[in-house]
Design an enzyme around this catalytic site. Structure first.
Site, PDB file in Angstrom:
ATOM      1  N   TYR A  52      70.623  19.045 -37.878  1.00  0.00           N
ATOM      2  CA  TYR A  52      70.322  18.988 -39.320  1.00  0.00           C
ATOM      3  C   TYR A  52      70.471  17.583 -39.900  1.00  0.00           C
ATOM      4  O   TYR A  52      70.046  17.333 -41.031  1.00  0.00           O
ATOM      5  CB  TYR A  52      71.218  19.961 -40.118  1.00  0.00           C
ATOM      6  CG  TYR A  52      71.184  21.415 -39.676  1.00  0.00           C
ATOM      7  CD1 TYR A  52      70.221  21.877 -38.783  1.00  0.00           C
ATOM      8  CD2 TYR A  52      72.119  22.326 -40.136  1.00  0.00           C
ATOM      9  CE1 TYR A  52      70.211  23.202 -38.361  1.00  0.00           C
ATOM     10  CE2 TYR A  52      72.103  23.654 -39.728  1.00  0.00           C
ATOM     11  CZ  TYR A  52      71.151  24.080 -38.830  1.00  0.00           C
ATOM     12  OH  TYR A  52      71.138  25.391 -38.421  1.00  0.00           O
ATOM     13  N   LEU A 189      67.204  35.571 -45.864  1.00  0.00           N
ATOM     14  CA  LEU A 189      66.406  35.535 -47.097  1.00  0.00           C
ATOM     15  C   LEU A 189      65.002  35.057 -46.788  1.00  0.00           C
ATOM     16  O   LEU A 189      64.010  35.640 -47.237  1.00  0.00           O
ATOM     17  CB  LEU A 189      67.070  34.611 -48.131  1.00  0.00           C
ATOM     18  CG  LEU A 189      68.460  35.060 -48.602  1.00  0.00           C
ATOM     19  CD1 LEU A 189      69.079  34.017 -49.520  1.00  0.00           C
ATOM     20  CD2 LEU A 189      68.371  36.414 -49.317  1.00  0.00           C
ATOM     21  N   SER A 229      70.751  27.362 -50.120  1.00  0.00           N
ATOM     22  CA  SER A 229      69.974  27.145 -51.338  1.00  0.00           C
ATOM     23  C   SER A 229      70.256  25.761 -51.863  1.00  0.00           C
ATOM     24  O   SER A 229      71.341  25.215 -51.644  1.00  0.00           O
ATOM     25  CB  SER A 229      70.349  28.177 -52.412  1.00  0.00           C
ATOM     26  OG  SER A 229      69.653  27.877 -53.604  1.00  0.00           O
ATOM     27  N   ASN A 238      74.481  34.140 -54.493  1.00  0.00           N
ATOM     28  CA  ASN A 238      74.606  34.547 -53.090  1.00  0.00           C
ATOM     29  C   ASN A 238      76.056  34.791 -52.680  1.00  0.00           C
ATOM     30  O   ASN A 238      76.326  35.396 -51.647  1.00  0.00           O
ATOM     31  CB  ASN A 238      73.988  33.489 -52.171  1.00  0.00           C
ATOM     32  CG  ASN A 238      72.494  33.327 -52.410  1.00  0.00           C
ATOM     33  OD1 ASN A 238      71.869  34.184 -53.028  1.00  0.00           O
ATOM     34  ND2 ASN A 238      71.924  32.222 -51.942  1.00  0.00           N
TER      35      ASN A 238
HETATM   36  N1  LIG Z   1      71.272  28.757 -35.326  1.00  0.00           N
HETATM   37  C1  LIG Z   1      70.002  28.605 -35.657  1.00  0.00           C
HETATM   38  O1  LIG Z   1      69.108  28.444 -34.821  1.00  0.00           O
HETATM   39  C2  LIG Z   1      69.637  28.637 -37.115  1.00  0.00           C
HETATM   40  C3  LIG Z   1      68.293  28.708 -37.484  1.00  0.00           C
HETATM   41  C4  LIG Z   1      67.996  28.775 -38.841  1.00  0.00           C
HETATM   42  C5  LIG Z   1      69.025  28.758 -39.765  1.00  0.00           C
HETATM   43  N2  LIG Z   1      70.333  28.652 -39.377  1.00  0.00           N
HETATM   44  C6  LIG Z   1      71.455  28.584 -40.363  1.00  0.00           C
HETATM   45  O2  LIG Z   1      71.330  29.668 -41.275  1.00  0.00           O
HETATM   46  C7  LIG Z   1      71.177  29.164 -42.595  1.00  0.00           C
HETATM   47  C8  LIG Z   1      70.298  30.092 -43.424  1.00  0.00           C
HETATM   48  O3  LIG Z   1      68.997  30.182 -42.907  1.00  0.00           O
HETATM   49  P1  LIG Z   1      67.739  29.427 -43.558  1.00  0.00           P
HETATM   50  O4  LIG Z   1      68.172  28.151 -44.170  1.00  0.00           O
HETATM   51  O5  LIG Z   1      66.696  29.390 -42.523  1.00  0.00           O
HETATM   52  O6  LIG Z   1      67.189  30.424 -44.643  1.00  0.00           O
HETATM   53  P2  LIG Z   1      67.761  31.429 -45.777  1.00  0.00           P
HETATM   54  O7  LIG Z   1      69.119  31.037 -46.234  1.00  0.00           O
HETATM   55  O8  LIG Z   1      67.508  32.781 -45.297  1.00  0.00           O
HETATM   56  O9  LIG Z   1      66.696  31.160 -46.931  1.00  0.00           O
HETATM   57  C9  LIG Z   1      66.636  29.958 -47.639  1.00  0.00           C
HETATM   58  C10 LIG Z   1      65.562  30.129 -48.699  1.00  0.00           C
HETATM   59  O10 LIG Z   1      65.930  31.183 -49.585  1.00  0.00           O
HETATM   60  C11 LIG Z   1      65.880  30.728 -50.929  1.00  0.00           C
HETATM   61  N3  LIG Z   1      66.978  31.366 -51.646  1.00  0.00           N
HETATM   62  C12 LIG Z   1      68.306  31.180 -51.476  1.00  0.00           C
HETATM   63  N4  LIG Z   1      69.016  31.940 -52.307  1.00  0.00           N
HETATM   64  C13 LIG Z   1      68.118  32.655 -53.050  1.00  0.00           C
HETATM   65  C14 LIG Z   1      68.249  33.618 -54.069  1.00  0.00           C
HETATM   66  N5  LIG Z   1      69.446  34.012 -54.504  1.00  0.00           N
HETATM   67  N6  LIG Z   1      67.098  34.140 -54.597  1.00  0.00           N
HETATM   68  C15 LIG Z   1      65.891  33.759 -54.157  1.00  0.00           C
HETATM   69  N7  LIG Z   1      65.706  32.838 -53.174  1.00  0.00           N
HETATM   70  C16 LIG Z   1      66.818  32.294 -52.626  1.00  0.00           C
HETATM   71  C17 LIG Z   1      66.070  29.230 -50.856  1.00  0.00           C
HETATM   72  O11 LIG Z   1      65.395  28.609 -51.925  1.00  0.00           O
HETATM   73  P3  LIG Z   1      66.206  27.800 -53.076  1.00  0.00           P
HETATM   74  O12 LIG Z   1      66.743  26.556 -52.433  1.00  0.00           O
HETATM   75  O13 LIG Z   1      65.172  27.559 -54.107  1.00  0.00           O
HETATM   76  O14 LIG Z   1      67.294  28.707 -53.570  1.00  0.00           O
HETATM   77  C18 LIG Z   1      65.390  28.883 -49.530  1.00  0.00           C
HETATM   78  O15 LIG Z   1      63.996  28.715 -49.721  1.00  0.00           O
HETATM   79  C19 LIG Z   1      70.608  27.756 -42.359  1.00  0.00           C
HETATM   80  O16 LIG Z   1      70.686  26.939 -43.493  1.00  0.00           O
HETATM   81  C20 LIG Z   1      71.420  27.311 -41.190  1.00  0.00           C
HETATM   82  O17 LIG Z   1      72.714  26.901 -41.593  1.00  0.00           O
HETATM   83  C21 LIG Z   1      70.642  28.608 -38.060  1.00  0.00           C
END
Ligand SMILES: NC(=O)c1ccc[n+]([C@@H]2O[C@H](COP(=O)([O-])OP(=O)(O)OC[C@H]3O[C@@H](n4cnc5c(N)ncnc54)[C@H](OP(=O)(O)O)[C@@H]3O)[C@@H](O)[C@H]2O)c1
Length: 261
Positions: A52, A189, A229, A238
């Site tokens: 990251y 999400l 987010s 959240n």
């Molecule tokens: N180990 C792995 O391979 C791997 C892979 C992917 C992710 N991860 C970890 O998991 C975490 C979460 O996954 P992710 O970042 O892919 O996606 P996520 O948290 O599922 O989704 C993020 C998206 O959701 C939106 N969001 C957040 N809160 C919201 C709410 N209350 N209402 C509406 N929309 C909302 C955000 O937009 P806004 O910014 O506008 O709120 C952003 O576009 C990552 O950040 C990372 O730390 C790990």
């Protein structure tokens, strides 16, 4: 506001908070501000990774938050391409995070098959050296996990995998549960249609948002969540899942959104 303070104990005795703040795709400033906001709101678990490129921002945010380092659970992850110089990569993570240890170090995704066990041994050796409190994996299958356990007698504490209502797979959850491995779900999400009528209907009945319903549903299945987010109101929402109690029927209705069956 009431904060979620529930944790799950990892084998090393460390308490892992069920709600973590995800930092993937948060650039320098967004990562710093996001982590500051999250800690201010009450999060005590931050998820980052070498990939990251924001470990320095995460570390500075933790330092400047005024929250004791011991009170924050920090996860970082080793890229498979760094496996051959794992210890050096960890030392770089620690330097960037400006900390003497991380709470959890994960293999970000599986290396080539013949490197899986040697890489796992690197994580175990870092744990023995006190540089990491717990070790685990991400994006591993149960069979890959078993390979590590059988070769070393030490099993990963955690498997961080993609999870969402559409990906809900009770049999896979069970595979982890039987082994005593904590499941952390990511992208819950992002991989969900928050306008789905099942989710909007449940959200409306509880005076919550569909995003909160999805996150609470993960917790009901004992899956650690890592919502990301860059908006303070989302970061707060959240984390504010205490008052939202889903009924058995709600949970069953969300389970049926699964495409794995
Ligand atoms: N180990 C792995 O391979 C791997 C892979 C992917 C992710 N991860 C970890 O998991 C975490 C979460 O996954 P992710 O970042 O892919 O996606 P996520 O948290 O599922 O989704 C993020 C998206 O959701 C939106 N969001 C957040 N809160 C919201 C709410 N209350 N209402 C509406 N929309 C909302 C955000 O937009 P806004 O910014 O506008 O709120 C952003 O576009 C990552 O950040 C990372 O730390 C790990």
């Amino acid at each position: 506001m009431r904060y979620m303070t529930r944790t799950v104990d990892l084998p090393g005795g460390t308490a892992l908070p069920l709600i973590g703040f995800g930092t993937w795709q948060l650039g320098s400033r967004a990562a710093y501000e996001g982590v500051r906001a999250a800690l201010d709101i009450g999060y005590r678990h931050i998820d980052t990774a070498t990939l990251y490129r924001n470990e320095a921002d995460v570390g500075r945010a933790v330092k400047e938050s005024g929250v004791d380092r011991e009170d924050v659970f920090i996860t970082t992850k080793l890229r498979p391409q760094d496996a051959r110089h794992a210890r050096r990569t960890l030392e770089s993570s620690l330097r960037l995070l400006d900390t003497g240890y991380v709470d959890l170090w994960l293999i970000h995704w599986p290396t080539a098959q013949d490197e899986l066990v040697p890489t796992w041994r690197e994580l175990l050796s870092a744990q023995e050296a006190g540089l990491v409190r717990n070790v685990g994996v991400s994006n591993f299958s149960p069979a890959q996990i078993d390979l590590l356990t059988e070769a070393t007698g030490r099993q990963p504490a955690v498997n961080q995998i993609s999870w969402s209502p559409a990906q809900h797979d009770p049999a896979l959850l069970d595979e982890h549960r039987r082994r005593g491995i904590v499941v952390e779900g990511y992208s819950g999400l992002k991989n969900t249609d928050l306008r789905d009528p099942v989710l909007t209907g449940i959200a409306r009945r509880h005076g919550a948002t569909p995003a909160q319903v999805v996150l609470r549903w993960h917790l009901e299945h004992d899956i650690v969540i890592l919502p990301r987010s860059s908006r303070r109101e989302h970061i707060a929402a959240n984390f504010d899942l205490e008052a939202l109690t889903l009924t058995k029927e709600d949970i069953a209705a969300i389970d049926t959104l699964s495409r794995t069956r």
